[in-house]
Design a protein around this motif. Structure first.
Motif, PDB file in Angstrom:
ATOM      1  N   VAL A  42       0.840  -1.197   0.000  1.00 55.97           N
ATOM      2  CA  VAL A  42       0.000   0.000   0.000  1.00 55.97           C
ATOM      3  C   VAL A  42       0.876   1.249   0.000  1.00 55.97           C
ATOM      4  CG1 VAL A  42      -1.755   1.299   1.282  1.00 55.97           C
ATOM      5  CG2 VAL A  42      -1.894  -1.204   1.158  1.00 55.97           C
ATOM      6  N   VAL A  43       1.868   1.277   0.885  1.00 55.37           N
ATOM      7  CA  VAL A  43       2.772   2.426   0.974  1.00 55.37           C
ATOM      8  C   VAL A  43       3.531   2.610  -0.338  1.00 55.37           C
ATOM      9  CG1 VAL A  43       4.789   3.361   2.161  1.00 55.37           C
ATOM     10  CG2 VAL A  43       2.998   2.221   3.475  1.00 55.37           C
ATOM     11  N   TYR A  44       4.013   1.514  -0.922  1.00 59.18           N
ATOM     12  CA  TYR A  44       4.751   1.579  -2.183  1.00 59.18           C
ATOM     13  C   TYR A  44       3.890   2.180  -3.293  1.00 59.18           C
ATOM     14  CZ  TYR A  44       7.138   0.122  -6.420  1.00 59.18           C
ATOM     15  OH  TYR A  44       7.742   0.110  -7.649  1.00 59.18           O
ATOM     16  N   THR A  45       2.643   1.706  -3.409  1.00 56.47           N
ATOM     17  CA  THR A  45       1.745   2.215  -4.450  1.00 56.47           C
ATOM     18  C   THR A  45       1.477   3.699  -4.258  1.00 56.47           C
ATOM     19  OG1 THR A  45       0.701   0.044  -4.615  1.00 56.47           O
ATOM     20  CG2 THR A  45      -0.486   1.897  -5.572  1.00 56.47           C
ATOM     21  N   PHE A  46       1.231   4.107  -2.997  1.00 50.32           N
ATOM     22  CA  PHE A  46       0.981   5.521  -2.728  1.00 50.32           C
ATOM     23  C   PHE A  46       2.194   6.367  -3.117  1.00 50.32           C
ATOM     24  CE2 PHE A  46       1.399   9.289  -0.112  1.00 50.32           C
ATOM     25  CZ  PHE A  46       0.200   9.925  -0.382  1.00 50.32           C
ATOM     26  N   GLN A  47       3.379   5.966  -2.681  1.00 53.35           N
ATOM     27  CA  GLN A  47       4.591   6.740  -2.967  1.00 53.35           C
ATOM     28  C   GLN A  47       4.880   6.809  -4.462  1.00 53.35           C
ATOM     29  OE1 GLN A  47       7.442   4.775  -0.429  1.00 53.35           O
ATOM     30  NE2 GLN A  47       6.961   6.121   1.297  1.00 53.35           N
ATOM     31  N   LYS A  48       4.540   5.756  -5.180  1.00 57.15           N
ATOM     32  CA  LYS A  48       4.733   5.736  -6.630  1.00 57.15           C
ATOM     33  C   LYS A  48       3.784   6.727  -7.320  1.00 57.15           C
ATOM     34  CE  LYS A  48       4.205   2.405 -10.307  1.00 57.15           C
ATOM     35  NZ  LYS A  48       3.886   1.029 -10.613  1.00 57.15           N
ATOM     36  N   GLU A  49       2.547   6.805  -6.841  1.00 58.32           N
ATOM     37  CA  GLU A  49       1.551   7.684  -7.452  1.00 58.32           C
ATOM     38  C   GLU A  49       1.675   9.140  -6.998  1.00 58.32           C
ATOM     39  OE1 GLU A  49      -2.358   6.033  -6.849  1.00 58.32           O
ATOM     40  OE2 GLU A  49      -1.806   4.161  -7.834  1.00 58.32           O
ATOM     41  N   TYR A  50       2.109   9.344  -5.750  1.00 53.69           N
ATOM     42  CA  TYR A  50       2.188  10.696  -5.194  1.00 53.69           C
ATOM     43  C   TYR A  50       3.549  10.917  -4.533  1.00 53.69           C
ATOM     44  CZ  TYR A  50      -2.766   9.910  -5.837  1.00 53.69           C
ATOM     45  OH  TYR A  50      -3.979   9.577  -6.384  1.00 53.69           O
ATOM     46  N   PRO A  51       4.598  10.974  -5.336  1.00 55.85           N
ATOM     47  CA  PRO A  51       5.940  11.142  -4.749  1.00 55.85           C
ATOM     48  C   PRO A  51       6.070  12.471  -4.003  1.00 55.85           C
ATOM     49  CG  PRO A  51       6.002  11.368  -7.154  1.00 55.85           C
ATOM     50  CD  PRO A  51       4.619  10.957  -6.787  1.00 55.85           C
ATOM     51  N   GLY A  52       6.735  12.409  -2.876  1.00 51.20           N
ATOM     52  CA  GLY A  52       6.974  13.611  -2.086  1.00 51.20           C
ATOM     53  C   GLY A  52       5.825  14.021  -1.177  1.00 51.20           C
TER      54      GLY A  52
END
Length: 155
Positions: free
Chosen positions: A32-42
């Protein structure tokens, strides 16, 4: 002996409750964290958990974050990191004209509390307008073209 058994039972039940009822900081699975960071970096989200489904047996992880200095957004994922929905605050001027006309005709301006654009996992766009009327809160939902869809009473 009774006190010892009572203490052990109490201790186990408190551990069990800690597993069932999350409090404080939620840490979603890595996917979940990986997908979020990939879609909304920073972006730095504040995570929460929600149970959905017919029997409240499906887990949803909600990431609330700032898109800019004044707007907030919410990204929703299942426990495998699969995107389920995105909701972002917008000003009234970004609603489709047809929805603006409907709102002006049916509600006073002070009744409108929040406006959001919602995109689901099938890429369907809708607009939700939070209305307060007679001490109750409602979501007035419009389709992507601004056509009235439904009004839903919220808790």
């Amino acid at each position: 002996m009774k006190n010892l058994l009572f203490s052990i039972a109490f201790l186990y039940s408190s551990f069990l409750m800690a597993q069932i009822m999350p409090t404080g900081i939620i840490t979603p699975p890595e996917k979940v964290v990986y997908t979020f960071q990939k879609e909304y970096p920073g972006k730095t989200p504040e995570w929460s958990i929600k149970y959905v489904g017919d029997d409240d047996d499906e887990i949803r992880y909600e990431a609330k974050f700032k898109t800019n200095s004044i707007s907030e957004a919410l990204a929703v994922y299942d426990n495998l990191g699969v995107f389920k929905a995105f909701e972002s605050q917008i000003p009234l001027s970004q609603l489709p004209p047809k929805a603006q006309v409907y709102l002006k005709k049916n509600y006073p301006a002070k009744a409108i509390k929040e406006i959001a654009v919602v995109v689901d996992d099938k890429n369907k766009t809708t607009y939700e307008v939070g209305i307060q009327k007679d001490s109750k809160f409602y979501d007035v939902v419009f389709d992507k073209n601004g056509g009235f869809d439904v009004i839903v009473e919220k808790d």
